[in-house]
Motif scaffolding. Structure first.
Motif, PDB file in Angstrom:
ATOM      1  N   THR A 255       0.841  -1.203   0.000  1.00  0.00           N
ATOM      2  CA  THR A 255       0.000   0.000   0.000  1.00  0.00           C
ATOM      3  C   THR A 255       0.876   1.253   0.000  1.00  0.00           C
ATOM      4  N   CYS A 256       0.579   2.160  -0.937  1.00  0.00           N
ATOM      5  CA  CYS A 256       1.230   3.472  -1.009  1.00  0.00           C
ATOM      6  C   CYS A 256       0.161   4.525  -0.727  1.00  0.00           C
ATOM      7  N   MET A 257       0.397   5.341   0.293  1.00  0.00           N
ATOM      8  CA  MET A 257      -0.608   6.335   0.696  1.00  0.00           C
ATOM      9  C   MET A 257      -0.138   7.739   0.331  1.00  0.00           C
ATOM     10  N   ASN A 267      -2.532  11.020  -9.376  1.00  0.00           N
ATOM     11  CA  ASN A 267      -2.199   9.746 -10.009  1.00  0.00           C
ATOM     12  C   ASN A 267      -1.094   9.076  -9.197  1.00  0.00           C
ATOM     13  N   VAL A 268      -1.369   7.871  -8.682  1.00  0.00           N
ATOM     14  CA  VAL A 268      -0.400   7.097  -7.905  1.00  0.00           C
ATOM     15  C   VAL A 268      -0.129   5.801  -8.663  1.00  0.00           C
ATOM     16  N   THR A 269       1.147   5.510  -8.959  1.00  0.00           N
ATOM     17  CA  THR A 269       1.501   4.369  -9.802  1.00  0.00           C
ATOM     18  C   THR A 269       2.648   3.576  -9.175  1.00  0.00           C
ATOM     19  N   TRP A 270       2.531   2.229  -9.259  1.00  0.00           N
ATOM     20  CA  TRP A 270       3.570   1.320  -8.781  1.00  0.00           C
ATOM     21  C   TRP A 270       4.433   0.861  -9.951  1.00  0.00           C
ATOM     22  N   CYS A 314       6.981   3.644  -5.797  1.00  0.00           N
ATOM     23  CA  CYS A 314       5.677   4.288  -5.828  1.00  0.00           C
ATOM     24  C   CYS A 314       5.898   5.733  -6.263  1.00  0.00           C
ATOM     25  N   ARG A 315       5.169   6.165  -7.287  1.00  0.00           N
ATOM     26  CA  ARG A 315       5.330   7.523  -7.822  1.00  0.00           C
ATOM     27  C   ARG A 315       3.979   8.237  -7.820  1.00  0.00           C
ATOM     28  N   PRO A 324       7.363  14.337 -10.483  1.00  0.00           N
ATOM     29  CA  PRO A 324       6.688  13.327  -9.659  1.00  0.00           C
ATOM     30  C   PRO A 324       7.410  13.082  -8.326  1.00  0.00           C
ATOM     31  N   LEU A 325       6.616  12.835  -7.306  1.00  0.00           N
ATOM     32  CA  LEU A 325       7.132  12.442  -5.995  1.00  0.00           C
ATOM     33  C   LEU A 325       7.274  10.921  -6.002  1.00  0.00           C
TER      34      LEU A 325
END
Length: 375
Positions: A255-257, A267-270, A314-315, A324-325
């Protein structure tokens, strides 16, 4: 003699050769500029004798300036006495307004002659033009400088004829008319910069509630213009990976929060070794009481021995971020409970064997001491 009779008298009075009116009958000026409405004449002798010389200026038949002893109805009106005695009785209007347009009449008397001339004056509003962007991006907690720039024929503007008003969502928040008056101490405006074409509004200690439509109104020489600027306030997300340990050959959910961000479009991407992972999904953003949002992105992986030390990432992409973070970590394995129990059992057994061997050797040594020569 009533006003109408006086007016007809001026128009129909003597036209002796000693005095002749010259010059154009139309004149154009721009708002905020200095107008010089022409009234020229010729006479037998110049300069004329001031004892026998009078000039009247009328706007739409209303007396606005009289020269024998200068009397004006508006301090913006003036006439150069020396030039008037030499044939140039022009009316000067400083800092013209749109309302200064109309029909002017110049009446020159050099006894015994009197002449009049009408000049149609048109004032255009091109002196003031609003410039600058219509959108402004800023972050929570920073200081905003909402742009409001303009051009004018003459800068710096004359503060006597200049005013700025700022509204937020239709509500007055700051006014400037010689004095800056804000409705909140967080709002400010630089007077000197405003007079030179930059009436930008400064808002300190920004919160999400400061986002919205601002209206800048500039009034210079009775020529108002306004411009809307939408300020978009954003908050940067924080990234947290809740668990980085995985088990080999077992289905793992990571899980990336992302938390504390605004607006909610994110937008959260693995990734694994730079490639987008399958079996990932992102939940619906949840809003905190302060208006910011939080969202979780999960990914399901079943790593094998070949995945040892590969890079997971995780970005996060969001409008508040210039790039991007991201957070990276290597795959490390956490053994399952059954495997861990087996290993612990083996360790205990080995320790027991070692302890038994040590005990047996010690017993042999004791027997040898009690019965020397016995092996």
């Amino acid at each position: 003699m009533n006003g109408r009779t006086l007016w007809l008298f001026l128009l129909l009075s003597s036209t002796g050769a000693a005095l002749q009116m010259t010059g154009p009958s139309t004149y154009e000026a721009r708002v905020g500029s200095n107008a010089h409405i022409p009234c020229t004449f010729t006479a037998d002798t110049l300069p004329v004798d001031p004892k026998n010389f009078i000039v009247f200026w009328y706007l739409e038949k209303n007396l606005i300036l009289q020269y024998d002893k200068i009397v004006t109805s508006d301090p913006r009106y003036s006439l150069d006495e020396a030039q008037a005695l030499n044939g140039i009785a022009d009316l000067t209007i400083s800092n013209t307004f749109l309302s200064d347009g109309g029909t002017y009449t110049c009446s020159v008397t050099k006894e015994p002659s009197r002449k009049v001339k009408e000049i149609k004056v048109e004032i255009s509003g091109g002196a003031l033009q609003m410039t600058g962007p219509s959108n402004y991006e800023v972050r929570v907690g920073s200081i905003a400088h909402i742009p409001c720039t303009f051009t004018a024929d003459t800068l710096p503007a004359d503060p006597r004829y200049f005013a700025v008003v700022w509204h937020f969502e239709g509500k007055l928040i700051l006014s400037y008319n010689n004095t800056v008056i804000p409705t909140d101490p967080r709002y400010s405006l630089d007077k000197d910069r405003a007079l030179n074409g930059n009436a930008g509004l400064t808002v300190s200690n920004l919160s999400l509630s400061d986002g919205g439509v601002y209206t800048c109104s500039v009034n210079y020489s009775s020529f108002p213009m306004e411009r809307e600027i939408r300020m978009n306030v954003s908050a940067q997300p924080l990234l947290s990976i809740l668990n980085k340990n995985v088990q080999r050959n077992t289905e793992n959910i990571l899980t990336c929060m992302a938390s504390g961000f605004f607006p909610n479009d994110i937008n959260v991407t693995w990734y694994k070794d730079g490639e987008v992972l399958k079996n990932q999904s992102m939940g619906e953003p949840l809003q905190y009481d302060n208006g910011t949002y939080q969202v979780n992105s999960t990914v399901t992986i079943t790593p094998s021995d070949d995945d040892q030390n590969k890079m997971l990432s995780c970005r996060i992409q969001h409008v508040s971020l210039e790039e991007p973070l991201r957070e990276d970590f290597h795959i490390t394995y956490q053994e399952s409970s059954s495997q861990a129990g087996m290993i612990i059992g083996i360790v205990i057994a080995v320790i027991g064997i070692i302890a038994a061997v040590i005990w047996w050797k010690r017993k042999l040594c004791i027997k040898e001491e009690e019965n020397p020569g016995i092996v």
